[in-house]
Write an enzyme that holds these catalytic residues in place. Structure first.
Site, PDB file in Angstrom:
ATOM      1  N   ASP A 159       0.859  -1.179   0.000  1.00 46.75           N
ATOM      2  CA  ASP A 159       0.000   0.000   0.000  1.00 46.75           C
ATOM      3  C   ASP A 159       0.898   1.233   0.000  1.00 46.75           C
ATOM      4  O   ASP A 159       1.753   1.382   0.879  1.00 46.75           O
ATOM      5  CB  ASP A 159      -0.877  -0.005   1.265  1.00 46.75           C
ATOM      6  CG  ASP A 159      -2.207   0.687   1.036  1.00 46.75           C
ATOM      7  OD1 ASP A 159      -3.233   0.142   1.463  1.00 46.75           O
ATOM      8  OD2 ASP A 159      -2.196   1.765   0.404  1.00 46.75           O
ATOM      9  N   ASP A 201      -2.775   4.957  -2.434  1.00 45.60           N
ATOM     10  CA  ASP A 201      -3.760   5.618  -1.581  1.00 45.60           C
ATOM     11  C   ASP A 201      -4.100   7.017  -2.108  1.00 45.60           C
ATOM     12  O   ASP A 201      -3.200   7.824  -2.326  1.00 45.60           O
ATOM     13  CB  ASP A 201      -3.148   5.736  -0.178  1.00 45.60           C
ATOM     14  CG  ASP A 201      -4.146   6.139   0.874  1.00 45.60           C
ATOM     15  OD1 ASP A 201      -5.057   5.350   1.150  1.00 45.60           O
ATOM     16  OD2 ASP A 201      -4.010   7.255   1.396  1.00 45.60           O
ATOM     17  N   GLU A 218      -6.245   4.247  -5.898  1.00 48.01           N
ATOM     18  CA  GLU A 218      -7.496   4.535  -5.186  1.00 48.01           C
ATOM     19  C   GLU A 218      -7.873   5.960  -5.519  1.00 48.01           C
ATOM     20  O   GLU A 218      -7.094   6.877  -5.229  1.00 48.01           O
ATOM     21  CB  GLU A 218      -7.333   4.369  -3.675  1.00 48.01           C
ATOM     22  CG  GLU A 218      -8.647   4.530  -2.953  1.00 48.01           C
ATOM     23  CD  GLU A 218      -8.518   5.011  -1.531  1.00 48.01           C
ATOM     24  OE1 GLU A 218      -7.536   5.694  -1.222  1.00 48.01           O
ATOM     25  OE2 GLU A 218      -9.405   4.716  -0.711  1.00 48.01           O
ATOM     26  N   HIS A 229     -11.090  -2.087   3.775  1.00 55.11           N
ATOM     27  CA  HIS A 229     -10.952  -1.687   5.176  1.00 55.11           C
ATOM     28  C   HIS A 229     -11.663  -0.372   5.487  1.00 55.11           C
ATOM     29  O   HIS A 229     -11.706   0.064   6.642  1.00 55.11           O
ATOM     30  CB  HIS A 229      -9.467  -1.558   5.511  1.00 55.11           C
ATOM     31  CG  HIS A 229      -8.810  -0.486   4.715  1.00 55.11           C
ATOM     32  ND1 HIS A 229      -8.595  -0.565   3.347  1.00 55.11           N
ATOM     33  CD2 HIS A 229      -8.367   0.736   5.071  1.00 55.11           C
ATOM     34  CE1 HIS A 229      -8.035   0.536   2.918  1.00 55.11           C
ATOM     35  NE2 HIS A 229      -7.889   1.356   3.943  1.00 55.11           N
ATOM     36  N   ASP A 230     -12.174   0.294   4.440  1.00 55.49           N
ATOM     37  CA  ASP A 230     -12.884   1.568   4.624  1.00 55.49           C
ATOM     38  C   ASP A 230     -14.388   1.424   4.467  1.00 55.49           C
ATOM     39  O   ASP A 230     -15.111   2.404   4.689  1.00 55.49           O
ATOM     40  CB  ASP A 230     -12.447   2.589   3.557  1.00 55.49           C
ATOM     41  CG  ASP A 230     -11.037   3.071   3.727  1.00 55.49           C
ATOM     42  OD1 ASP A 230     -10.435   3.487   2.726  1.00 55.49           O
ATOM     43  OD2 ASP A 230     -10.526   3.007   4.860  1.00 55.49           O
TER      44      ASP A 230
HETATM   45  O1  TEU Z   1      -9.059   6.312   1.947  1.00 51.47           O
HETATM   46  C1  TEU Z   1      -9.406   7.471   1.207  1.00 51.47           C
HETATM   47  C2  TEU Z   1     -10.825   7.695   1.291  1.00 51.47           C
HETATM   48  O2  TEU Z   1     -11.440   8.229   0.409  1.00 51.47           O
HETATM   49  C3  TEU Z   1     -11.481   7.197   2.518  1.00 51.47           C
HETATM   50  O3  TEU Z   1     -11.078   8.091   3.551  1.00 51.47           O
HETATM   51  C4  TEU Z   1     -12.944   7.213   2.351  1.00 51.47           C
HETATM   52  O4  TEU Z   1     -13.334   8.458   1.871  1.00 51.47           O
HETATM   53  C5  TEU Z   1     -13.563   7.043   3.676  1.00 51.47           C
HETATM   54  O5  TEU Z   1     -12.756   6.138   4.365  1.00 51.47           O
HETATM   55  C6  TEU Z   1     -14.940   6.508   3.453  1.00 51.47           C
HETATM   56  O6  TEU Z   1     -15.458   6.138   4.715  1.00 51.47           O
HETATM   57  C7  TEU Z   1      -7.669   6.061   2.004  1.00 51.47           C
HETATM   58  C8  TEU Z   1      -7.457   4.867   2.905  1.00 51.47           C
HETATM   59  O7  TEU Z   1      -8.076   3.723   2.327  1.00 51.47           O
HETATM   60  C9  TEU Z   1      -8.066   5.198   4.242  1.00 51.47           C
HETATM   61  O8  TEU Z   1      -8.021   4.062   5.109  1.00 51.47           O
HETATM   62  C10 TEU Z   1      -7.293   6.350   4.838  1.00 51.47           C
HETATM   63  O9  TEU Z   1      -7.944   6.746   6.038  1.00 51.47           O
HETATM   64  C11 TEU Z   1      -7.257   7.550   3.883  1.00 51.47           C
HETATM   65  O10 TEU Z   1      -6.998   7.206   2.539  1.00 51.47           O
HETATM   66  C12 TEU Z   1      -6.121   8.477   4.287  1.00 51.47           C
HETATM   67  O11 TEU Z   1      -4.898   7.826   4.015  1.00 51.47           O
END
Ligand code: TEU
Length: 576
Positions: free
Chosen positions: A103, A210, A268, A342-343
């Site tokens: 990542d 990311d 992403e 994970h989000d």
């Molecule tokens: O996520 C980016 C992102 O868009 C997320 O924050 C999403 O908007 C949100 O989680 C929806 O609930 C990436 C990573 O996957 C995330 O875990 C990180 O918190 C974020 O970037 C910052 O690095």
């Protein structure tokens, strides 16, 4: 694996498994997952048949955002183990034919990264490595409303943090401990590419990047539009998809040799459009292999609302969106395919039916629908078990900075705590982060210690041990889906066509390659569904993969086809 063993476009027939290291397998009893724990579970991944292991960050980090705030890109955080542990994981994965994708979090660092620590000195050579700005014109530095723009962080509050040492502010689209790097500065880009090459030399097979579409920002840093009911303008809307994004991605590809080494790269891209994705994944442009779109995971929200503004999602809207992306990238570019990560909340709780009666069938059918689309499928840890959202009663059960900040901010604005908790119960990222459920024991076989986040109590029946022992489990259904992709070129390359676009229950589509035609019929509802006209005749067609016992199919008059709740079938149609 060295480049020669990575054939071009190898990732088009691959299935990627995402591990959130914190919650996958603990090996030392501290209640947090770690790299040796992952290594101990590689045979499980090999049995599932996945081709790639994507690791969420394991770098040194203060863990403000569970590792997406990196303080040393070239070291492993002791919480997860050591570089030697990671080298062992890479070698052990490669020995099983599993590639490893890291990542890459380079839109921002941790505020504890030495680069940022140095940049806090206004005279330092690294001041311009981050977005430092004075108070907006005429305002008293540090006073309310003096922030350089009206941007809101993704984790609530202003996207600017005041630093008394210099009387200026620094930009953080995420938490204040995640300052944004200034990609306009070629020194920043060179440092990132150098670090990426260092990981490629260590044997990694690619990168998940990311929020990579945030790296190009308008240097003018304009104010954004404040949505109704908000006090600030979401920073995403002002920084996503900047004018130099393609230039930076092409430069990264050249400088790191991403295509030359046939690395898997997935960007992403929250807020990306289909047009942007087609450009970024067009192989002639030398940018990325694929992107994660957010369109389908933003459909179940109120129009113009944020992720907490819940809305129902009619099936025609969901299947229509995926079909739009299938058509849009059919000739140029490539799709990634995912339900959760994970989000995101657990897929079976969000898009399926996680009741005792329908959890298994709906988890299988969601897998069938996704994996039979054209693109590279991503399986998030536990999705192959039909793991569900966690039961939650109050805010004390949440750990994620996004949830905790949102709760504090919303309640502070007068929203009833029960209303905020109702949104968290459906959308919080914590649902995806409860420990992997390996067996029916108290801590699910995840840890011998106290887990950092409580195990979902349904581990008593939802767990890998039971699933691997049960040929009818979600696990073995996912294993068969992976096997189908490896065996049939039509699953990888076949042209996609959506059928019955307006049907509220049935998701039907075909995949066609030369004479080979597959038909997928999926009842995505908890009631029986009659398959209307408008699909090819299935009488006599071979069922390659189904979710229910064909002998138990309901007897219906005539030759109407009725699918049981959450029943799906993959047919290979007879030629001609
Ligand atoms: O996520 C980016 C992102 O868009 C997320 O924050 C999403 O908007 C949100 O989680 C929806 O609930 C990436 C990573 O996957 C995330 O875990 C990180 O918190 C974020 O970037 C910052 O690095």
């Amino acid at each position: 694996m060295d480049p020669e063993l990575r054939p071009p476009d190898w990732w088009k027939s691959a299935v990627v498994y995402q591990v959130y290291p914190r919650s996958f397998q603990d090996s030392d009893g501290d209640g947090v997952g770690d790299i040796p724990g992952i290594t101990s579970r590689l045979d499980y991944l090999a049995e599932l048949g996945v081709d790639v292991l994507w690791l969420s960050p394991v770098y040194a980090s203060p863990m403000d955002d569970n590792g997406y705030d990196i303080s040393d890109y070239r070291d492993v955080d002791p919480l997860f183990g050591s570089l030697a542990d990671l080298d062992r994981l890479t070698a052990q994965a490669h020995a099983r034919g599993i590639r490893l994708v890291m990542d890459l979090v380079v839109n921002h660092t941790s505020d504890e990264h030495p680069w940022f620590a140095e940049s806090r000195d206004p005279q330092s050579a690294k001041r311009d490595w981050y977005w430092w700005r004075p108070a907006r014109g005429g305002a008293e530095p540090g006073s309310p409303g003096a922030e350089p723009t009206n941007w809101e962080s993704a984790f609530s509050g202003s996207a600017w943090e005041y630093d008394g040492r210099s009387g200026e502010y620094y930009l953080h689209v995420f938490s204040r401990k995640q300052p944004d790097l200034n990609w306009e500065n070629p020194e920043v880009r060179r440092a990132v590419y150098d670090m990426m090459r260092w990981w490629v030399d260590r044997g990694v097979d690619g990168f998940r990047m990311d929020v990579i579409n945030l790296i190009s920002k308008d240097p003018g840093l304009p104010d954004g539009v404040v949505p109704p009911g908000h006090g600030l303008a979401p920073a995403f809307d002002s920084v996503a998809n900047g004018s130099r994004l393609h230039e930076f991605l092409q430069e990264m590809n050249r400088e790191v040799g991403l295509d030359k080494a046939a690395l898997l790269t997935v960007g992403e891209m929250p807020g990306s459009t289909l047009a942007l994705a087609r450009e970024v994944t067009d192989p002639s442009r030398g940018e990325l292999s694929m992107v994660f779109t957010f369109e389908h995971v933003n459909l179940d929200r109120q129009p113009g609302g944020d992720k907490w503004a819940l809305a129902d999602l009619p099936l025609p809207v969901l299947k229509g969106n995926l079909a739009t992306w299938q058509r849009g990238l059919a000739e140029t570019g490539w799709n990634s395919l995912y339900w959760d990560n994970h989000d995101q909340p657990r897929a079976v709780s969000r898009f399926g039916d996680d009741s005792a009666e329908h959890r298994v069938a709906s988890a299988k059918t969601l897998g069938t629908v996704l994996h039979l689309h054209k693109g590279t499928p991503y399986v998030y840890q536990g999705e192959e078990l039909g793991m569900t959202n966690m039961p939650c009663a109050d805010i004390s059960q949440y750990r994620d900075i996004e949830a905790l900040n949102h709760y504090r901010d919303a309640v502070g604005r007068g929203v009833r705590p029960e209303a905020v908790l109702a949104s968290l119960a459906v959308r919080a990222r914590d649902h995806a982060r409860t420990p992997m459920q390996w067996d029916a024991s108290e801590h699910a076989g995840f840890t011998s210690g106290e887990p950092w986040l409580p195990v979902n109590p349904n581990t008593s029946e939802v767990n890998a041990k039971a699933a691997v022992d049960d040929p009818g489990s979600v696990f073995h259904h996912y294993r068969r889906l992976v096997e189908l992709r490896h065996r049939l070129p039509v699953v990888v390359e076949g042209r996609f066509e959506l059928l019955l676009p307006d049907d509220e229950q049935v998701w039907a589509f075909t995949r066609t390659l030369d004479e080979e035609v597959l038909l997928v019929l999926a009842n995505c509802s908890s009631q029986p569904a009659a398959v209307a006209a408008g699909v090819p005749e299935v009488m006599g067609a071979e069922v390659l993969l189904g979710t229910h016992d064909p002998d138990g199919a309901p007897d219906v008059p005539g030759d109407a086809l009725v699918l049981r709740p959450w029943e799906s079938r993959v047919y290979r149609l007879p030629p001609g």
